[in-house]
Design a protein around this motif. Sequence first.
Motif, PDB file in Angstrom:
ATOM      1  N   LEU A  30      27.971  39.270  36.304  1.00  0.00           N
ATOM      2  CA  LEU A  30      27.848  40.102  35.121  1.00  0.00           C
ATOM      3  C   LEU A  30      28.835  41.258  35.159  1.00  0.00           C
ATOM      4  N   LEU A  31      29.701  41.326  34.162  1.00  0.00           N
ATOM      5  CA  LEU A  31      30.654  42.418  34.023  1.00  0.00           C
ATOM      6  C   LEU A  31      31.479  42.643  35.292  1.00  0.00           C
ATOM      7  N   GLY A  32      31.769  41.566  36.024  1.00  0.00           N
ATOM      8  CA  GLY A  32      32.587  41.671  37.211  1.00  0.00           C
ATOM      9  C   GLY A  32      31.838  42.158  38.438  1.00  0.00           C
ATOM     10  N   GLU A  33      30.527  42.277  38.372  1.00  0.00           N
ATOM     11  CA  GLU A  33      29.747  42.781  39.485  1.00  0.00           C
ATOM     12  C   GLU A  33      28.882  41.680  40.071  1.00  0.00           C
ATOM     13  N   SER A  34      28.484  41.859  41.314  1.00  0.00           N
ATOM     14  CA  SER A  34      27.521  40.966  41.945  1.00  0.00           C
ATOM     15  C   SER A  34      26.163  41.192  41.281  1.00  0.00           C
ATOM     16  N   VAL A  35      25.436  40.112  41.059  1.00  0.00           N
ATOM     17  CA  VAL A  35      24.133  40.203  40.411  1.00  0.00           C
ATOM     18  C   VAL A  35      23.052  39.906  41.446  1.00  0.00           C
ATOM     19  N   GLU A  36      22.100  40.813  41.576  1.00  0.00           N
ATOM     20  CA  GLU A  36      20.969  40.639  42.476  1.00  0.00           C
ATOM     21  C   GLU A  36      19.732  40.353  41.648  1.00  0.00           C
ATOM     22  N   LEU A  37      19.088  39.217  41.941  1.00  0.00           N
ATOM     23  CA  LEU A  37      17.866  38.826  41.248  1.00  0.00           C
ATOM     24  C   LEU A  37      16.744  38.667  42.258  1.00  0.00           C
ATOM     25  N   CYS A  38      15.530  38.952  41.825  1.00  0.00           N
ATOM     26  CA  CYS A  38      14.353  38.726  42.657  1.00  0.00           C
ATOM     27  C   CYS A  38      13.305  38.031  41.796  1.00  0.00           C
ATOM     28  N   LEU A  39      12.849  36.876  42.263  1.00  0.00           N
ATOM     29  CA  LEU A  39      11.820  36.113  41.566  1.00  0.00           C
ATOM     30  C   LEU A  39      10.527  36.230  42.357  1.00  0.00           C
ATOM     31  N   PHE A  40       9.502  36.792  41.743  1.00  0.00           N
ATOM     32  CA  PHE A  40       8.184  36.871  42.360  1.00  0.00           C
ATOM     33  C   PHE A  40       7.351  35.717  41.836  1.00  0.00           C
ATOM     34  N   VAL A  41       6.776  34.940  42.762  1.00  0.00           N
ATOM     35  CA  VAL A  41       5.960  33.779  42.425  1.00  0.00           C
ATOM     36  C   VAL A  41       4.649  33.863  43.197  1.00  0.00           C
ATOM     37  N   ALA A  42       3.692  33.016  42.816  1.00  0.00           N
ATOM     38  CA  ALA A  42       2.408  32.925  43.515  1.00  0.00           C
ATOM     39  C   ALA A  42       2.223  31.482  43.962  1.00  0.00           C
ATOM     40  N   GLY A  43       2.655  31.186  45.176  1.00  0.00           N
ATOM     41  CA  GLY A  43       2.516  29.834  45.715  1.00  0.00           C
ATOM     42  C   GLY A  43       3.627  28.905  45.261  1.00  0.00           C
ATOM     43  N   ASP A  44       3.380  27.612  45.474  1.00  0.00           N
ATOM     44  CA  ASP A  44       4.399  26.590  45.196  1.00  0.00           C
ATOM     45  C   ASP A  44       4.041  25.647  44.061  1.00  0.00           C
ATOM     46  N   ALA A  45       2.973  25.897  43.335  1.00  0.00           N
ATOM     47  CA  ALA A  45       2.544  24.965  42.295  1.00  0.00           C
ATOM     48  C   ALA A  45       2.612  25.607  40.915  1.00  0.00           C
ATOM     49  N   GLY A  46       2.425  24.776  39.895  1.00  0.00           N
ATOM     50  CA  GLY A  46       2.304  25.236  38.522  1.00  0.00           C
ATOM     51  C   GLY A  46       3.447  26.090  38.032  1.00  0.00           C
ATOM     52  N   PRO A  47       3.124  27.221  37.402  1.00  0.00           N
ATOM     53  CA  PRO A  47       4.154  28.083  36.822  1.00  0.00           C
ATOM     54  C   PRO A  47       5.171  28.589  37.842  1.00  0.00           C
ATOM     55  N   SER A  48       4.749  28.802  39.072  1.00  0.00           N
ATOM     56  CA  SER A  48       5.679  29.296  40.087  1.00  0.00           C
ATOM     57  C   SER A  48       6.726  28.247  40.437  1.00  0.00           C
ATOM     58  N   ALA A  49       6.314  27.011  40.603  1.00  0.00           N
ATOM     59  CA  ALA A  49       7.267  25.929  40.887  1.00  0.00           C
ATOM     60  C   ALA A  49       8.211  25.736  39.712  1.00  0.00           C
ATOM     61  N   ARG A  50       7.676  25.801  38.515  1.00  0.00           N
ATOM     62  CA  ARG A  50       8.492  25.657  37.306  1.00  0.00           C
ATOM     63  C   ARG A  50       9.508  26.800  37.210  1.00  0.00           C
ATOM     64  N   ALA A  51       9.092  28.021  37.525  1.00  0.00           N
ATOM     65  CA  ALA A  51       9.995  29.175  37.470  1.00  0.00           C
ATOM     66  C   ALA A  51      11.143  29.019  38.456  1.00  0.00           C
ATOM     67  N   ARG A  52      10.865  28.499  39.643  1.00  0.00           N
ATOM     68  CA  ARG A  52      11.934  28.264  40.632  1.00  0.00           C
ATOM     69  C   ARG A  52      12.948  27.263  40.097  1.00  0.00           C
ATOM     70  N   ARG A  53      12.454  26.157  39.526  1.00  0.00           N
ATOM     71  CA  ARG A  53      13.352  25.134  38.966  1.00  0.00           C
ATOM     72  C   ARG A  53      14.163  25.688  37.807  1.00  0.00           C
ATOM     73  N   GLU A  54      13.528  26.426  36.930  1.00  0.00           N
ATOM     74  CA  GLU A  54      14.221  26.982  35.764  1.00  0.00           C
ATOM     75  C   GLU A  54      15.294  27.971  36.193  1.00  0.00           C
ATOM     76  N   LEU A  55      15.016  28.785  37.200  1.00  0.00           N
ATOM     77  CA  LEU A  55      16.007  29.746  37.678  1.00  0.00           C
ATOM     78  C   LEU A  55      17.228  29.021  38.243  1.00  0.00           C
ATOM     79  N   GLU A  56      16.999  27.979  39.021  1.00  0.00           N
ATOM     80  CA  GLU A  56      18.120  27.203  39.567  1.00  0.00           C
ATOM     81  C   GLU A  56      18.971  26.611  38.445  1.00  0.00           C
ATOM     82  N   GLY A  57      18.317  26.032  37.439  1.00  0.00           N
ATOM     83  CA  GLY A  57      19.040  25.463  36.306  1.00  0.00           C
ATOM     84  C   GLY A  57      19.791  26.506  35.506  1.00  0.00           C
ATOM     85  N   LEU A  58      19.173  27.653  35.304  1.00  0.00           N
ATOM     86  CA  LEU A  58      19.813  28.740  34.561  1.00  0.00           C
ATOM     87  C   LEU A  58      21.091  29.183  35.248  1.00  0.00           C
TER      88      LEU A  58
END
Length: 118
Positions: free
Chosen positions: A13-41
Motif C-alpha cells: 500500500l502506497l509503497g509501504e509494507s503492510v502489516e495485517l493481523c487476523l484474529f480467529v477462534a479455532g480452526d472451524a466455521g467462520p475462522s477457517a473461512r476467514a483464513r481462506r478468504e485472506l489468502e485469496g484476497l
Amino acid sequence: MKRMERTDETAGLLGESVELCLFVAGDAGPSARARRELEGLLVELGGGAWSIEVVDVLVRPDLAERARIVATPVLIRLAPLPRRSIIGDLSDWQVVAEVLELGPVRRGGASPSETGGA
C-alpha cells in the motif's frame, strides 16, 4: 499464533509494507473461512510486502484482550497507520480492500466462494 511474510519486488500500500493481523477462534466455521478468504484476497491484490499474523483467541486470549477484540473473525491493518479493521465475513474482497485501504482488487472483488467457483 502464526506469522506469514511475503515480499515481492513491488511494495504494498502506497509503497509501504503492510502489516495485517487476523484474529480467529479455532480452526472451524467462520475462522477457517476467514483464513481462506485472506489468502485469496492477498493473491488478488498482487505484489506487495505483506506481513500477516494469525492469532487464535482460544490459544492466546491475552493477545485478544490486549487488542480489545470482542468478536471474531476480525482483520486489522496495523501498518501503515492509521489502524483499520473489519469484522466478520471477508468474502467480498473489494469491500475488505476498500475498508482496509489495501489497494484495488484485480478481478473485481468477488471471491471464488462467493461466485460459486473453487
